[in-house]
Design a protein around this motif. Structure first.
Motif, PDB file in Angstrom:
ATOM      1  N   LYS A 260       0.794  -1.256   0.126  1.00 29.69           N
ATOM      2  CA  LYS A 260       0.163  -0.123   0.186  1.00 29.69           C
ATOM      3  C   LYS A 260       0.764   1.346   0.156  1.00 29.69           C
ATOM      4  CE  LYS A 260      -4.011  -2.056   0.547  1.00 29.69           C
ATOM      5  NZ  LYS A 260      -5.038  -1.981  -0.615  1.00 29.69           N
TER       6      LYS A 260
ATOM      7  N   ILE B 139      -7.394   7.339   1.699  1.00 29.74           N
ATOM      8  CA  ILE B 139      -8.544   6.712   1.081  1.00 29.74           C
ATOM      9  C   ILE B 139      -8.096   6.212  -0.300  1.00 29.74           C
ATOM     10  CG2 ILE B 139     -10.710   7.016  -0.101  1.00 29.74           C
ATOM     11  CD1 ILE B 139     -11.528   8.986   2.521  1.00 29.74           C
ATOM     12  N   PRO B 140      -7.368   6.666  -1.228  1.00 29.38           N
ATOM     13  CA  PRO B 140      -6.983   6.522  -2.513  1.00 29.38           C
ATOM     14  C   PRO B 140      -6.172   5.046  -2.276  1.00 29.38           C
ATOM     15  CG  PRO B 140      -6.670   8.648  -2.531  1.00 29.38           C
ATOM     16  CD  PRO B 140      -6.930   8.339  -1.101  1.00 29.38           C
ATOM     17  N   ARG B 141      -5.557   4.732  -1.104  1.00 28.00           N
ATOM     18  CA  ARG B 141      -4.577   3.504  -0.978  1.00 28.00           C
ATOM     19  C   ARG B 141      -5.388   2.368  -0.395  1.00 28.00           C
ATOM     20  NH1 ARG B 141      -0.191   3.916  -3.057  1.00 28.00           N
ATOM     21  NH2 ARG B 141       0.914   5.919  -2.701  1.00 28.00           N
ATOM     22  N   ARG B 142      -6.681   2.702  -0.176  1.00 28.50           N
ATOM     23  CA  ARG B 142      -7.846   1.561   0.281  1.00 28.50           C
ATOM     24  C   ARG B 142      -7.323   0.672   1.724  1.00 28.50           C
ATOM     25  NH1 ARG B 142     -11.659  -0.888  -3.775  1.00 28.50           N
ATOM     26  NH2 ARG B 142     -12.556  -1.178  -1.776  1.00 28.50           N
TER      27      ARG B 142
ATOM     28  N   SER C 103      -7.334  -1.122   4.901  1.00 27.66           N
ATOM     29  CA  SER C 103      -8.179  -1.583   5.640  1.00 27.66           C
ATOM     30  C   SER C 103      -8.287  -1.215   7.118  1.00 27.66           C
ATOM     31  CB  SER C 103      -8.553  -3.105   5.647  1.00 27.66           C
ATOM     32  OG  SER C 103      -7.227  -3.522   6.254  1.00 27.66           O
TER      33      SER C 103
ATOM     34  N   ILE D  83     -13.675   6.553   7.457  1.00 28.64           N
ATOM     35  CA  ILE D  83     -13.448   5.397   6.335  1.00 28.64           C
ATOM     36  C   ILE D  83     -14.289   4.401   6.666  1.00 28.64           C
ATOM     37  CG2 ILE D  83     -11.127   6.219   5.622  1.00 28.64           C
ATOM     38  CD1 ILE D  83     -10.195   3.604   7.511  1.00 28.64           C
ATOM     39  N   ASN D  84     -14.685   3.326   5.653  1.00 30.27           N
ATOM     40  CA  ASN D  84     -15.537   2.268   6.055  1.00 30.27           C
ATOM     41  C   ASN D  84     -14.373   1.270   6.071  1.00 30.27           C
ATOM     42  OD1 ASN D  84     -14.614   1.171   3.481  1.00 30.27           O
ATOM     43  ND2 ASN D  84     -16.600   1.729   2.338  1.00 30.27           N
TER      44      ASN D  84
ATOM     45  N   ASP E  46     -13.221  -1.105   4.411  1.00 28.49           N
ATOM     46  CA  ASP E  46     -12.339  -1.319   3.221  1.00 28.49           C
ATOM     47  C   ASP E  46     -11.537  -0.314   2.989  1.00 28.49           C
ATOM     48  OD1 ASP E  46     -13.340  -3.825   2.649  1.00 28.49           O
ATOM     49  OD2 ASP E  46     -14.857  -2.944   1.362  1.00 28.49           O
TER      50      ASP E  46
ATOM     51  N   ASP F  89     -12.366   2.947   2.325  1.00 27.41           N
ATOM     52  CA  ASP F  89     -13.015   4.064   1.422  1.00 27.41           C
ATOM     53  C   ASP F  89     -13.613   5.015   2.318  1.00 27.41           C
ATOM     54  OD1 ASP F  89     -12.231   2.449  -0.987  1.00 27.41           O
ATOM     55  OD2 ASP F  89     -14.003   1.242  -0.632  1.00 27.41           O
ATOM     56  N   ALA F  90     -14.081   6.006   1.395  1.00 28.72           N
ATOM     57  CA  ALA F  90     -14.765   7.012   2.153  1.00 28.72           C
ATOM     58  C   ALA F  90     -15.980   6.964   2.696  1.00 28.72           C
ATOM     59  CB  ALA F  90     -14.778   8.364   1.296  1.00 28.72           C
TER      60      ALA F  90
END
Length: 153
Positions: free
Chosen positions: A41, A97-100, A102, A146-147, A149, A151-152
């Motif tokens: 990542k 966020i772009p790197r996702r 977790s 973030i969620n 995963d 993501d935003a």
């Protein structure tokens, strides 16, 4: 946090912030050694683990980690410190966020951060509890953005 806890955080923080790049490198090196897949990542993911400590991009990222913690610790106890912490750590979450990344990976990093801080600062049990309280607070801010995963929300 009460005033004694704030004072302890600020006092023990003097140790890692004295050598910010090396301190950040210690955290990231321990993190990648324990969770090697996490390196994927990062922008220096093509650098072998043993070469990371001398890699300029790695060292720059390591220094940024300590600087964001330093910024956070400096605002503790000031008027509006919670709003400032929210701003600092929401920005960190959004930038990642772009790197996702977790939540699991964030939690793995949290574990390593606490272990490295404990060793570097020779923290006792009470001090570890206080640092854990601070880092848990920071992570709550990140996780609001973030969620699962990464993501935003």
């Amino acid at each position: 946090m009460n005033s004694d806890e704030l004072e302890m955080i600020k006092k023990t923080w003097e140790i890692p912030v004295a050598t910010p790049t090396d301190s950040g490198a210690a955290i990231l090196t321990a993190f990648f050694n324990r969770f090697p897949s996490s390196l994927d990542k990062f922008p220096f993911n093509n650098v072998p683990l043993e070469e990371l400590p001398s890699n300029a991009r790695f060292r720059a990222h390591a220094g940024r980690i300590i600087r964001v913690f330093d910024e956070s610790i400096r605002v503790l106890g000031q008027d509006g410190d919670q709003e400032k912490l929210d701003e600092i750590w929401t920005k960190v979450a959004v930038n990642h966020i772009p790197r996702r990344i977790s939540r699991e990976s964030y939690n793995q990093l949290k574990e390593v951060i606490l272990e490295v801080l404990t060793a570097a600062c020779s923290l006792n049990e009470s001090q570890v509890e206080t640092w854990t309280k601070l880092i848990d607070h920071v992570y709550n801010i990140i996780f609001k953005a973030i969620n699962e995963d990464g993501d935003a929300i």
